[in-house]
Design an enzyme around this catalytic site. Sequence first.
Site, PDB file in Angstrom:
ATOM      1  N   GLN A  79       1.796  -6.302  -3.150  1.00  0.00           N
ATOM      2  CA  GLN A  79       2.338  -6.361  -1.790  1.00  0.00           C
ATOM      3  C   GLN A  79       3.655  -5.581  -1.713  1.00  0.00           C
ATOM      4  O   GLN A  79       3.896  -4.694  -2.520  1.00  0.00           O
ATOM      5  CB  GLN A  79       2.525  -7.818  -1.337  1.00  0.00           C
ATOM      6  CG  GLN A  79       1.223  -8.549  -1.097  1.00  0.00           C
ATOM      7  CD  GLN A  79       0.593  -9.094  -2.363  1.00  0.00           C
ATOM      8  OE1 GLN A  79       1.257  -9.705  -3.150  1.00  0.00           O
ATOM      9  NE2 GLN A  79      -0.689  -8.870  -2.544  1.00  0.00           N
ATOM     10  N   ASP A 123       0.812  -1.225   0.000  1.00  0.00           N
ATOM     11  CA  ASP A 123       0.000   0.000   0.000  1.00  0.00           C
ATOM     12  C   ASP A 123       0.845   1.275   0.000  1.00  0.00           C
ATOM     13  O   ASP A 123       0.457   2.294   0.556  1.00  0.00           O
ATOM     14  CB  ASP A 123      -0.962   0.010   1.203  1.00  0.00           C
ATOM     15  CG  ASP A 123      -1.782  -1.259   1.249  1.00  0.00           C
ATOM     16  OD1 ASP A 123      -2.200  -1.715   0.175  1.00  0.00           O
ATOM     17  OD2 ASP A 123      -1.994  -1.797   2.343  1.00  0.00           O
ATOM     18  N   LYS A 169       1.721   1.902  -5.252  1.00  0.00           N
ATOM     19  CA  LYS A 169       2.216   1.283  -6.494  1.00  0.00           C
ATOM     20  C   LYS A 169       1.288   1.580  -7.665  1.00  0.00           C
ATOM     21  O   LYS A 169       1.738   1.795  -8.787  1.00  0.00           O
ATOM     22  CB  LYS A 169       2.346  -0.242  -6.298  1.00  0.00           C
ATOM     23  CG  LYS A 169       3.339  -0.619  -5.216  1.00  0.00           C
ATOM     24  CD  LYS A 169       3.379  -2.119  -4.971  1.00  0.00           C
ATOM     25  CE  LYS A 169       2.165  -2.676  -4.254  1.00  0.00           C
ATOM     26  NZ  LYS A 169       2.087  -2.311  -2.826  1.00  0.00           N
ATOM     27  N   GLY A 201       5.380  12.066  -4.284  1.00  0.00           N
ATOM     28  CA  GLY A 201       3.925  12.199  -4.351  1.00  0.00           C
ATOM     29  C   GLY A 201       3.462  13.189  -3.288  1.00  0.00           C
ATOM     30  O   GLY A 201       3.858  13.091  -2.127  1.00  0.00           O
ATOM     31  N   GLY A 219      -4.669  -4.453  -3.643  1.00  0.00           N
ATOM     32  CA  GLY A 219      -5.630  -3.373  -3.893  1.00  0.00           C
ATOM     33  C   GLY A 219      -4.826  -2.142  -4.258  1.00  0.00           C
ATOM     34  O   GLY A 219      -4.154  -1.574  -3.413  1.00  0.00           O
ATOM     35  N   HIS A 220      -4.834  -1.779  -5.539  1.00  0.00           N
ATOM     36  CA  HIS A 220      -4.026  -0.661  -6.033  1.00  0.00           C
ATOM     37  C   HIS A 220      -4.936   0.473  -6.486  1.00  0.00           C
ATOM     38  O   HIS A 220      -5.743   0.294  -7.388  1.00  0.00           O
ATOM     39  CB  HIS A 220      -3.152  -1.098  -7.210  1.00  0.00           C
ATOM     40  CG  HIS A 220      -2.178  -2.180  -6.873  1.00  0.00           C
ATOM     41  ND1 HIS A 220      -1.367  -2.769  -7.788  1.00  0.00           N
ATOM     42  CD2 HIS A 220      -1.878  -2.768  -5.692  1.00  0.00           C
ATOM     43  CE1 HIS A 220      -0.611  -3.678  -7.201  1.00  0.00           C
ATOM     44  NE2 HIS A 220      -0.920  -3.705  -5.928  1.00  0.00           N
TER      45      HIS A 220
HETATM   46  P1  GDP Z   1      -0.814   0.198  -3.543  1.00  0.00           P
HETATM   47  O1  GDP Z   1      -1.433  -1.046  -3.045  1.00  0.00           O
HETATM   48  O2  GDP Z   1       0.649   0.255  -3.303  1.00  0.00           O
HETATM   49  O3  GDP Z   1      -1.161   0.518  -4.971  1.00  0.00           O
HETATM   50  O4  GDP Z   1      -1.411   1.402  -2.668  1.00  0.00           O
HETATM   51  P2  GDP Z   1      -2.951   1.592  -2.197  1.00  0.00           P
HETATM   52  O5  GDP Z   1      -3.746   2.039  -3.355  1.00  0.00           O
HETATM   53  O6  GDP Z   1      -3.415   0.392  -1.456  1.00  0.00           O
HETATM   54  O7  GDP Z   1      -2.789   2.740  -1.116  1.00  0.00           O
HETATM   55  C1  GDP Z   1      -2.194   3.960  -1.416  1.00  0.00           C
HETATM   56  C2  GDP Z   1      -3.189   5.092  -1.144  1.00  0.00           C
HETATM   57  O8  GDP Z   1      -2.507   6.314  -1.121  1.00  0.00           O
HETATM   58  C3  GDP Z   1      -4.259   5.246  -2.203  1.00  0.00           C
HETATM   59  O9  GDP Z   1      -5.434   5.691  -1.582  1.00  0.00           O
HETATM   60  C4  GDP Z   1      -3.701   6.325  -3.119  1.00  0.00           C
HETATM   61  O10 GDP Z   1      -4.706   7.040  -3.820  1.00  0.00           O
HETATM   62  C5  GDP Z   1      -3.015   7.196  -2.130  1.00  0.00           C
HETATM   63  N1  GDP Z   1      -1.834   7.934  -2.596  1.00  0.00           N
HETATM   64  C6  GDP Z   1      -0.857   7.553  -3.438  1.00  0.00           C
HETATM   65  N2  GDP Z   1       0.109   8.490  -3.509  1.00  0.00           N
HETATM   66  C7  GDP Z   1      -0.275   9.497  -2.670  1.00  0.00           C
HETATM   67  C8  GDP Z   1       0.318  10.738  -2.266  1.00  0.00           C
HETATM   68  O11 GDP Z   1       1.411  11.100  -2.685  1.00  0.00           O
HETATM   69  N3  GDP Z   1      -0.384  11.476  -1.342  1.00  0.00           N
HETATM   70  C9  GDP Z   1      -1.577  11.081  -0.841  1.00  0.00           C
HETATM   71  N4  GDP Z   1      -2.181  11.863   0.054  1.00  0.00           N
HETATM   72  N5  GDP Z   1      -2.150   9.933  -1.202  1.00  0.00           N
HETATM   73  C10 GDP Z   1      -1.502   9.145  -2.092  1.00  0.00           C
HETATM   74  P1  IMO Z   2      -1.124  -4.312  -2.027  1.00  0.00           P
HETATM   75  O1  IMO Z   2      -0.798  -4.920  -3.354  1.00  0.00           O
HETATM   76  C1  IMO Z   2      -1.133  -4.804   2.351  1.00  0.00           C
HETATM   77  C2  IMO Z   2      -1.038  -8.931   3.836  1.00  0.00           C
HETATM   78  C3  IMO Z   2      -2.261  -9.397   4.608  1.00  0.00           C
HETATM   79  C4  IMO Z   2      -1.591 -10.373   5.562  1.00  0.00           C
HETATM   80  C5  IMO Z   2      -0.497 -11.006   4.706  1.00  0.00           C
HETATM   81  C6  IMO Z   2      -0.865 -12.352   4.110  1.00  0.00           C
HETATM   82  O2  IMO Z   2      -2.346  -3.502  -2.035  1.00  0.00           O
HETATM   83  O3  IMO Z   2       0.072  -3.638  -1.419  1.00  0.00           O
HETATM   84  P2  IMO Z   2      -2.479 -13.075   2.124  1.00  0.00           P
HETATM   85  O4  IMO Z   2      -3.959 -12.901   1.945  1.00  0.00           O
HETATM   86  O5  IMO Z   2      -1.655 -12.451   1.057  1.00  0.00           O
HETATM   87  O6  IMO Z   2      -2.085 -14.509   2.384  1.00  0.00           O
HETATM   88  O7  IMO Z   2      -2.142 -12.291   3.505  1.00  0.00           O
HETATM   89  O8  IMO Z   2      -0.242 -10.086   3.663  1.00  0.00           O
HETATM   90  N1  IMO Z   2      -1.336  -8.386   2.494  1.00  0.00           N
HETATM   91  C7  IMO Z   2      -1.308  -7.083   2.195  1.00  0.00           C
HETATM   92  N2  IMO Z   2      -1.126  -5.994   2.968  1.00  0.00           N
HETATM   93  N3  IMO Z   2      -1.326  -4.638   1.012  1.00  0.00           N
HETATM   94  C8  IMO Z   2      -1.479  -5.712   0.202  1.00  0.00           C
HETATM   95  O9  IMO Z   2      -1.515  -5.606  -1.137  1.00  0.00           O
HETATM   96  C9  IMO Z   2      -1.527  -7.000   0.794  1.00  0.00           C
HETATM   97  N4  IMO Z   2      -1.698  -8.248   0.318  1.00  0.00           N
HETATM   98  C10 IMO Z   2      -1.559  -9.082   1.358  1.00  0.00           C
HETATM   99  O10 IMO Z   2      -2.881  -8.328   5.279  1.00  0.00           O
HETATM  100  O11 IMO Z   2      -0.955  -9.680   6.605  1.00  0.00           O
HETATM  101 MG    MG Z   3      -2.900  -1.651  -1.711  1.00  0.00          MG
END
Ligand code: GDP
Ligand code: IMO
Ligand code: MG
Length: 429
Positions: free
Chosen positions: A224, A13, A16, A413, A40-41
């Site tokens: 991840q 998170d 990415k 960012g 979840g991206h």
């Molecule tokens: P990922 O799994 O690595 O793709 O990241 P997630 O989407 O799960 O979580 C990142 C969150 O941060 C999302 O809600 C993005 O919209 C948000 N985000 C990404 N870059 C920035 C930033 O530079 N500033 C802020 N405030 N939010 C950001």
């Molecule tokens: P993105 O791609 C954050 C964590 C779960 C748990 C561990 C194992 O959005 O960064 P699993 O279901 O993969 O066997 O769970 O990994 N986990 C994540 N945490 N972001 C993710 O994906 C994750 N995908 C798995 O919370 O601790």
């Molecule tokens: Mg994510």
Amino acid sequence: MPAIVVIGAQWGDEGKGKATDLLGERLKWVVRYQGGNNAGHTVVLPDGQQFATKLIPSGILTPGVTNVIGNGVVVNPGALLEELHGLQERGVDTAGLLVSADAHLIMPYHVAIDKVTERYLGKAKIGTTGRGIGPCYQDKVARVGVRFQDVLDEKILRQKVEAALDIKNQILVKVYNRKALDPDEVVDTTLAQVEQFADRISDTRLLLNQALERGETVLLEGSQGTMLDVDHGTYPFVTSSNPTSGGACAGSGIGPGRISVVLGILKAYTTRVGSGPFPTELHDEMGERLRKVGGEVGVNTGRDRRTGWFDAVIARYATRVNGITDYFLTKLDVLSGLDRVPICVAYEVDGFRAEDMPMTQTDFHHAMPVYEEMPGWFEDVSGCRTFAELPANAQAYVRRLEELSGARISVLGVGPGRDQTIVRHEILP
Ligand code: GDP
Ligand code: IMO
Ligand code: MG
């Protein structure tokens, strides 16, 4: 033109999805190489529309990109259909999505076993997403998994599912007191689901290598993060695959020599979802503040993310194990308004200072962060578009992170939007 890997440098998170989206227009191919619908991206388009991709590469939101679910990914066919339909309903062109014939299927028994094992572990649970990721990879390694190419041959599919359920039903019924699954029902459902995207099943490793030969740019998008990697992360509190850059080759079928850029995504602080050690975690109002201001709620499971200060030991480790050439530092805007911003520069483990990741899990569990404090800034930075526009203290914070992390911070960012970005160095040649 090169292959470029985008990977999370912390526990996931990091942003990415935004990074992939940002590079989108200069890419021909985006490939997912591991993980599944545990990811979840988030991508926020210039018109403000927000999308959250799970299994499908984030490149699906950029017209003209071919998106590949690589051989290293585990795919729940029902989840894939749901995600495809969701995108189509919102007017996204999904024609350019291909699925590797060698990708493994997450079957209903994998999901069932993931959930019951977690319940059985009680306090010792991993905190998985409950999507069947671990049990599916277990079957892959045990050589009893079901691949997409197996679904193309109904007889083979039936044999594999019957053999798998012979034993899994015993486990579900006798160990966990759950209902047995009917092999015919599992086969019929799987066939009906996969039939709806059978034309997307391809020899993706051949296509990707041909594309690289033609000089097209391929982005390999890790799910991840480094610390959730089954080999390099905080085992056993990890996911069951290799998000680190080495996994990009195995999970897509391209050679390491193709990769010329490894872009690490790094949050300006740290978050984690699920169980496991987290040295800089904050259990106070400051942790709550980061969660609130940063919107730190899981995209996939809706769980609150655990929050803490930036950990440079982890960043250094990520630089090393991934061979990171550039960093994208996200969410700098979230830190505005703090008097002082602590950075964990080392750990204290049983009275000794450790600059690097401890060798053992026990030591990592005992690691106490050693903080260095930087002066904060109060200005809203979300409108800054050049490094020079950032307040001096924010610039100093970024420079210090760069120094401690061991790779240049090329992009920053300052908000979720595509344009809320500061480019210091061009990443693609
Ligand atoms: P990922 O799994 O690595 O793709 O990241 P997630 O989407 O799960 O979580 C990142 C969150 O941060 C999302 O809600 C993005 O919209 C948000 N985000 C990404 N870059 C920035 C930033 O530079 N500033 C802020 N405030 N939010 C950001
Ligand atoms: P993105 O791609 C954050 C964590 C779960 C748990 C561990 C194992 O959005 O960064 P699993 O279901 O993969 O066997 O769970 O990994 N986990 C994540 N945490 N972001 C993710 O994906 C994750 N995908 C798995 O919370 O601790
Ligand atoms: Mg994510």
